[in-house]
Design an enzyme around this catalytic site. Structure first.
Site, PDB file in Angstrom:
ATOM      1  N   ASP A  47      47.315  40.304  32.306  1.00  0.00           N
ATOM      2  CA  ASP A  47      48.205  39.551  31.417  1.00  0.00           C
ATOM      3  C   ASP A  47      47.537  39.028  30.152  1.00  0.00           C
ATOM      4  OD1 ASP A  47      46.662  37.898  33.068  1.00  0.00           O
ATOM      5  OD2 ASP A  47      48.071  36.224  32.882  1.00  0.00           O
ATOM      6  N   GLU A  90      34.107  31.659  38.024  1.00  0.00           N
ATOM      7  CA  GLU A  90      33.309  32.403  37.060  1.00  0.00           C
ATOM      8  C   GLU A  90      31.845  31.976  37.097  1.00  0.00           C
ATOM      9  OE1 GLU A  90      36.145  30.859  36.495  1.00  0.00           O
ATOM     10  OE2 GLU A  90      37.499  32.057  35.259  1.00  0.00           O
TER      11      GLU A  90
HETATM   12  C1  UGA Z   1      43.295  31.914  36.641  1.00  0.00           C
HETATM   13  C2  UGA Z   1      41.896  31.627  36.162  1.00  0.00           C
HETATM   14  O1  UGA Z   1      41.964  31.006  34.891  1.00  0.00           O
HETATM   15  C3  UGA Z   1      41.082  32.895  36.075  1.00  0.00           C
HETATM   16  O2  UGA Z   1      39.755  32.568  35.734  1.00  0.00           O
HETATM   17  C4  UGA Z   1      41.113  33.608  37.391  1.00  0.00           C
HETATM   18  O3  UGA Z   1      40.495  34.838  37.215  1.00  0.00           O
HETATM   19  C5  UGA Z   1      42.530  33.839  37.789  1.00  0.00           C
HETATM   20  O4  UGA Z   1      43.245  32.587  37.839  1.00  0.00           O
HETATM   21  C6  UGA Z   1      42.649  34.453  39.148  1.00  0.00           C
HETATM   22  O5  UGA Z   1      43.273  33.853  39.999  1.00  0.00           O
HETATM   23  O6  UGA Z   1      42.121  35.525  39.345  1.00  0.00           O
HETATM   24  P1  UGA Z   1      45.437  32.962  35.666  1.00  0.00           P
HETATM   25  O7  UGA Z   1      45.743  33.539  34.356  1.00  0.00           O
HETATM   26  O8  UGA Z   1      46.072  31.690  36.056  1.00  0.00           O
HETATM   27  O9  UGA Z   1      43.877  32.778  35.713  1.00  0.00           O
HETATM   28  O10 UGA Z   1      45.682  34.021  36.832  1.00  0.00           O
HETATM   29  P2  UGA Z   1      46.736  35.188  36.859  1.00  0.00           P
HETATM   30  O11 UGA Z   1      46.991  35.698  35.508  1.00  0.00           O
HETATM   31  O12 UGA Z   1      47.897  34.798  37.675  1.00  0.00           O
HETATM   32  O13 UGA Z   1      45.959  36.336  37.678  1.00  0.00           O
HETATM   33  C7  UGA Z   1      44.723  36.856  37.231  1.00  0.00           C
HETATM   34  C8  UGA Z   1      44.639  38.342  37.611  1.00  0.00           C
HETATM   35  O14 UGA Z   1      44.720  38.489  39.005  1.00  0.00           O
HETATM   36  C9  UGA Z   1      45.786  39.115  37.010  1.00  0.00           C
HETATM   37  O15 UGA Z   1      45.340  40.376  36.606  1.00  0.00           O
HETATM   38  C10 UGA Z   1      46.757  39.224  38.161  1.00  0.00           C
HETATM   39  O16 UGA Z   1      47.549  40.374  38.088  1.00  0.00           O
HETATM   40  C11 UGA Z   1      45.827  39.285  39.363  1.00  0.00           C
HETATM   41  N1  UGA Z   1      46.443  38.725  40.606  1.00  0.00           N
HETATM   42  C12 UGA Z   1      46.812  37.448  40.672  1.00  0.00           C
HETATM   43  C13 UGA Z   1      46.651  39.574  41.679  1.00  0.00           C
HETATM   44  O17 UGA Z   1      46.335  40.744  41.610  1.00  0.00           O
HETATM   45  N2  UGA Z   1      47.236  39.078  42.802  1.00  0.00           N
HETATM   46  C14 UGA Z   1      47.623  37.800  42.919  1.00  0.00           C
HETATM   47  O18 UGA Z   1      48.174  37.407  43.960  1.00  0.00           O
HETATM   48  C15 UGA Z   1      47.403  36.966  41.811  1.00  0.00           C
HETATM   49 MN    MN Z   2      46.531  35.102  33.587  1.00  0.00          MN
END
Ligand code: UGA
Ligand code: MN
EC number: 2.4.-.-
Length: 368
Positions: free
Chosen positions: A218, A317
């Site tokens: 995203d 991180e």
């Molecule tokens: C927050 C933190 O700010 C990041 O440093 C962290 O890497 C991330 O969470 C994480 O959980 O991995 P945020 O933008 O809130 O970032 O997280 P998301 O955008 O919801 O997800 C981060 C990535 O993990 C995306 O590529 C998303 O597709 C993936 N994701 C998330 C999954 O593949 N499965 C899940 O259940 C949630």
């Molecule tokens: Mn995100």
């Protein structure tokens, strides 16, 4: 040849056969009925028209001799060359001067300005099913497609590889690996952690050589970011633009640099001030050989390098980076001075978005 001679000799035969000395060409000859010179001329012509018969016989005679001459002309009269008498031996070896016939051939690659080896980029993206997933993957994929190769995009899903994601990847026109993470622990908040670890395992197992970058689906990325990552030797970091929790303020998270040195950190949230390194997940990249050839880098910890699922939110991180480098002296500001914003970590999606099943519209839109 034999048939031609026989055609020429009816005269004697006919005279004996017919018991007379008259010529077969004679109109009175009794043999005229069998003469080959008649060549099937209808009999009523012979009987009814006397001068005409004579004339016709002359014509047929001319035709016959013409045919004989023609056939003789086709026959090979010359002596056949005895093939056995021919000398098929090879001519004596030519006395060739080597330096004239073969010039020295040198296979060298010319050093042109157009050619230079680029480092491989290994981009890791965890992803999951949600309203804007197709939009996110397409947007990121299109950017990666514009990055000069070699680049491999490792996309990791939980439990199953969805057909929607597979379709997007297949049509993107870039090198990719579509992996599945089986370690589905529902009580873990940060599920992207296990998916990223699955990709790290893959890199180790296949000893992929390149620069590893965690690109969430995203986020928004510039092309300059990927160009800059290629300059990294061990570990590079840069500031990332973010939106504050309240979303009314843009902030920075990442290194403060002085030329080639990291001298401090941008940080905003008080809850995270105890972190050793203030870097966003999308604000650093590292050499993949640290994962599978640690001796080369004298890495700070022994054992596998992994993201940890037991870590407090916001500290993921820094605990990971601490496995890659000892301190700021081993970090490379990317690019030098790290004064550029090259990617954005924002949360702009609307809440309560509907999710279309399978991304297919079952009925045509009624435009009337
Ligand atoms: C927050 C933190 O700010 C990041 O440093 C962290 O890497 C991330 O969470 C994480 O959980 O991995 P945020 O933008 O809130 O970032 O997280 P998301 O955008 O919801 O997800 C981060 C990535 O993990 C995306 O590529 C998303 O597709 C993936 N994701 C998330 C999954 O593949 N499965 C899940 O259940 C949630
Ligand atoms: Mn995100």
């Amino acid at each position: 040849m034999a048939s031609i001679r026989r055609t020429l000799s009816p005269y004697q035969d006919r005279s004996h056969q017919n018991g007379g000395s008259s010529s077969p060409f004679s109109l009175n000859s009794p043999s005229h009925k069998h003469s080959r010179f008649d060549l099937g001329v209808p009999r009523f012509i012979h009987r009814k028209v006397g001068p005409y018969r004579t004339w016709m016989r002359s014509v047929y005679s001319c035709m016959l001799f013409f045919m004989i001459g023609f056939l003789l002309g086709l026959a090979p009269f010359g002596e056949f060359e005895d093939v056995r008498s021919r000398d098929f031996s090879f001519p004596p070896t030519l006395d060739v001067k080597e330096d004239i016939v073969v010039d020295k051939v040198e296979l060298t690659v010319e050093n042109t300005k157009d050619y230079f080896a680029r480092k491989q980029l290994i981009v890791i993206t965890p992803t999951y099913n949600r309203p804007l997933q197709a939009f996110y993957l397409n947007r990121l994929g299109q950017v990666l497609r514009l990055v000069p190769p070699p680049l491999v995009w490792i996309v990791v899903e939980m439990n199953v590889a969805s057909t929607e994601t597979a379709d997007i990847l297949r049509g993107m026109g870039i090198m990719y690996r579509h992996l599945v993470c089986a370690n589905n622990l529902t009580n873990i908040k940060d599920r992207g952690v296990h998916q990223r670890n699955r990709a790290l395992e893959h890199i180790e197992h296949h000893k992929l050589d390149g620069l590893v970058y965690f690109a969430d689906d995203d986020n928004v990325y510039s092309l300059q970011l990927f160009e800059s990552i290629r300059e990294i030797s061990r570990f590079g970091t840069w500031p990332v633009a973010m939106l504050a929790q309240s979303k009314n303020k843009a902030t920075l998270e990442g290194p403060v640099c002085n030329g080639s040195q990291v001298i401090g950190w941008h940080t905003n949230e008080k809850s995270k001030r105890l972190r050793r390194f203030h870097v966003d997940m999308s604000g650093y990249a590292f050499n993949s050989t640290i994962l599978w050839d640690p001796k080369r880098w004298e890495k700070p910890t022994s054992g596998l390098i992994r993201q940890l699922d037991t870590i407090k939110e916001g500290f993921q991180e820094t605990t990971f980076i601490q496995q890659l480098v000892e301190d700021e002296s081993q970090m490379e500001p990317t690019p030098l001075g790290c004064s550029k914003i090259m990617n954005w970590h924002l949360h702009l999606e609307a809440l309560e978005l509907g999710y279309p099943k399978g991304w297919l519209l079952q009925k045509n839109l009624d435009a009337e």
